[in-house]
Design an enzyme around this catalytic site. Structure first.
Site, mmCIF file in Angstrom:
data_model
loop_
_atom_site.group_PDB
_atom_site.id
_atom_site.type_symbol
_atom_site.label_atom_id
_atom_site.label_comp_id
_atom_site.label_asym_id
_atom_site.label_seq_id
_atom_site.Cartn_x
_atom_site.Cartn_y
_atom_site.Cartn_z
ATOM 1 N N SER A 181 0.928 -1.296 -0.043
ATOM 2 C CA SER A 181 -0.031 0.053 -0.026
ATOM 3 C C SER A 181 0.956 1.189 0.088
ATOM 4 O O SER A 181 1.636 1.311 0.908
ATOM 5 C CB SER A 181 -0.975 0.157 1.309
ATOM 6 N N HIS A 204 -1.232 -1.333 -4.134
ATOM 7 C CA HIS A 204 -2.534 -0.946 -3.625
ATOM 8 C C HIS A 204 -2.626 0.772 -3.046
ATOM 9 O O HIS A 204 -1.535 1.188 -2.903
ATOM 10 C CB HIS A 204 -2.892 -1.742 -2.171
ATOM 11 N N ASP A 206 -4.351 3.595 -1.723
ATOM 12 C CA ASP A 206 -5.615 4.014 -0.676
ATOM 13 C C ASP A 206 -5.884 5.562 -0.944
ATOM 14 O O ASP A 206 -5.389 6.316 -0.639
ATOM 15 C CB ASP A 206 -4.816 3.513 0.758
ATOM 16 N N MET A 238 -8.191 8.402 0.239
ATOM 17 C CA MET A 238 -9.101 8.985 1.389
ATOM 18 C C MET A 238 -9.501 10.438 1.149
ATOM 19 O O MET A 238 -8.705 11.183 0.670
ATOM 20 C CB MET A 238 -8.277 8.886 2.737
ATOM 21 N N HIS A 245 -8.239 1.715 -4.067
ATOM 22 C CA HIS A 245 -9.294 1.400 -2.823
ATOM 23 C C HIS A 245 -9.689 2.813 -2.441
ATOM 24 O O HIS A 245 -9.213 3.549 -1.876
ATOM 25 C CB HIS A 245 -8.418 0.821 -1.541
ATOM 26 N N MET A 256 -11.706 5.052 -0.163
ATOM 27 C CA MET A 256 -12.449 5.071 0.972
ATOM 28 C C MET A 256 -13.182 6.622 0.883
ATOM 29 O O MET A 256 -12.469 7.491 1.573
ATOM 30 C CB MET A 256 -11.243 5.085 2.135
ATOM 31 N N MET A 291 -11.982 -5.690 5.461
ATOM 32 C CA MET A 291 -11.044 -4.497 6.309
ATOM 33 C C MET A 291 -10.620 -5.105 7.777
ATOM 34 O O MET A 291 -11.621 -5.599 8.397
ATOM 35 C CB MET A 291 -11.662 -3.226 6.350
ATOM 36 N N ASP A 306 -6.789 -6.048 4.308
ATOM 37 C CA ASP A 306 -6.057 -4.748 4.475
ATOM 38 C C ASP A 306 -6.214 -4.069 5.794
ATOM 39 O O ASP A 306 -7.115 -3.957 6.406
ATOM 40 C CB ASP A 306 -6.866 -3.763 3.339
HETATM 41 C C1 DX5 Z 1 -7.014 1.796 5.574
HETATM 42 C C2 DX5 Z 1 -5.801 1.420 4.684
HETATM 43 C C3 DX5 Z 1 -4.602 0.783 5.430
HETATM 44 C C4 DX5 Z 1 -3.406 0.798 4.640
HETATM 45 C C5 DX5 Z 1 -2.168 -0.182 5.008
HETATM 46 O O1 DX5 Z 1 -6.679 2.552 6.711
HETATM 47 O O2 DX5 Z 1 -6.143 0.723 3.682
HETATM 48 O O3 DX5 Z 1 -4.961 -0.304 5.982
HETATM 49 O O4 DX5 Z 1 -3.955 -0.158 3.448
HETATM 50 O O5 DX5 Z 1 -2.000 -0.047 6.605
HETATM 51 P P1 DX5 Z 1 -1.020 -0.878 7.066
HETATM 52 O O6 DX5 Z 1 0.124 0.030 7.259
HETATM 53 O O7 DX5 Z 1 -1.592 -1.437 8.414
HETATM 54 O O8 DX5 Z 1 -0.685 -2.006 6.181
HETATM 55 ZN ZN ZN Z 2 -6.622 0.060 1.435
#
Ligand code: DX5
Ligand code: ZN
Length: 224
Positions: free
Chosen positions: A6, A31, A33, A35, A64, A66, A135, A173
């Site tokens: 990620s 990945h 993320d 946000m 992803h 969010m 999740m 994740d």
């Molecule tokens: C949601 C995000 C995190 C990220 C990875 O908050 O999607 O989960 O991908 O986080 P860690 O550092 O826990 O792998």
């Molecule tokens: Zn994610």
């Protein structure tokens, strides 16, 4: 088994170099993320970052979202180079239309379920999705501890896949490291998002390889 580092956990001053690091580490996916500061209390990065790193690597881009209003983001991310686009089941009545829109853009469809949300919310969408994301932390930040109470949800997702004969991927994740990845693989996961556990390592390639080997061994012969 697919390993998806990620970018959320990468060095934000060097997105391109970090994407290349994930590629050289032989991770199959990257990945991303996204946000929006509304669906989750954090803001990460947008389609322009994805567009600029797209030509640098050959990894599958696993976006992803969010985000509370992903309908306005689907085309920008599809045009920026997303291959898979995941939205959240918590969006309720919007989900059906969003799945259709992602499909109409020619992208693979993912549906994510947050820890407090019962996995049963996803059941009716299973025939229409390519990936179910369980999740394993409450979304918003990397580096959070793994929530082991999510393991039965992964098992349920795997049971549905077996009994229905569907072939959606099961992704996890949040708080994923070699140990929690092993537990998730044993429960039926086949796609592993890891940010902190991979980007924090100087030898990222070794970490990716170890996670892949550990999950394959844990899944046994049925592993994907
Ligand atoms: C949601 C995000 C995190 C990220 C990875 O908050 O999607 O989960 O991908 O986080 P860690 O550092 O826990 O792998
Ligand atoms: Zn994610």
């Amino acid at each position: 088994m697919i390993i998806a580092p990620s970018l959320l956990a990468s060095n934000y001053t060097r997105f391109g170099a970090e994407a290349v690091r994930a590629s050289r580490a032989k991770a199959e996916w990257l990945h991303l993320d996204i946000m929006d500061g509304h669906f989750v209390p954090n803001i990460s990065f947008g389609p322009e970052v994805v567009r600029q790193i797209r030509p640098l690597v050959r990894n599958v881009f696993d976006v992803h979202l969010m985000c509370s209003n992903p309908e306005i983001l689907l085309e920008p991310f599809a045009n920026a180079g997303a291959d898979w686009i995941t939205i959240h089941a918590e969006l309720g009545s919007k989900v059906e239309g969003l799945i259709w829109k992602i499909r109409s853009l020619g992208k693979k469809v993912g549906l994510a379920v947050n820890p407090p949300t019962p996995i049963q919310v996803a059941e009716k969408f299973l025939p229409k999705i390519d990936l179910l994301l369980v999740m394993t932390v409450n979304p918003g930040f990397g580096g959070q501890p793994f929530i082991s109470e999510m393991l039965p949800k992964i098992q349920q997702a795997a049971n549905w896949r077996r009994t229905t004969g569907l072939s959606y991927r099961i992704e996890v994740d949040g708080g994923i490291n070699i140990d929690t990845a092993r537990e998730c693989a044993r429960a039926g996961a086949d796609t592993f998002v890891a940010g902190t556990a991979l980007f924090s390592k100087r030898q990222m390639g070794a970490a990716v390889t170890s996670m892949r080997k550990a999950t394959k061994a844990a899944a046994g012969k049925g592993g994907r």
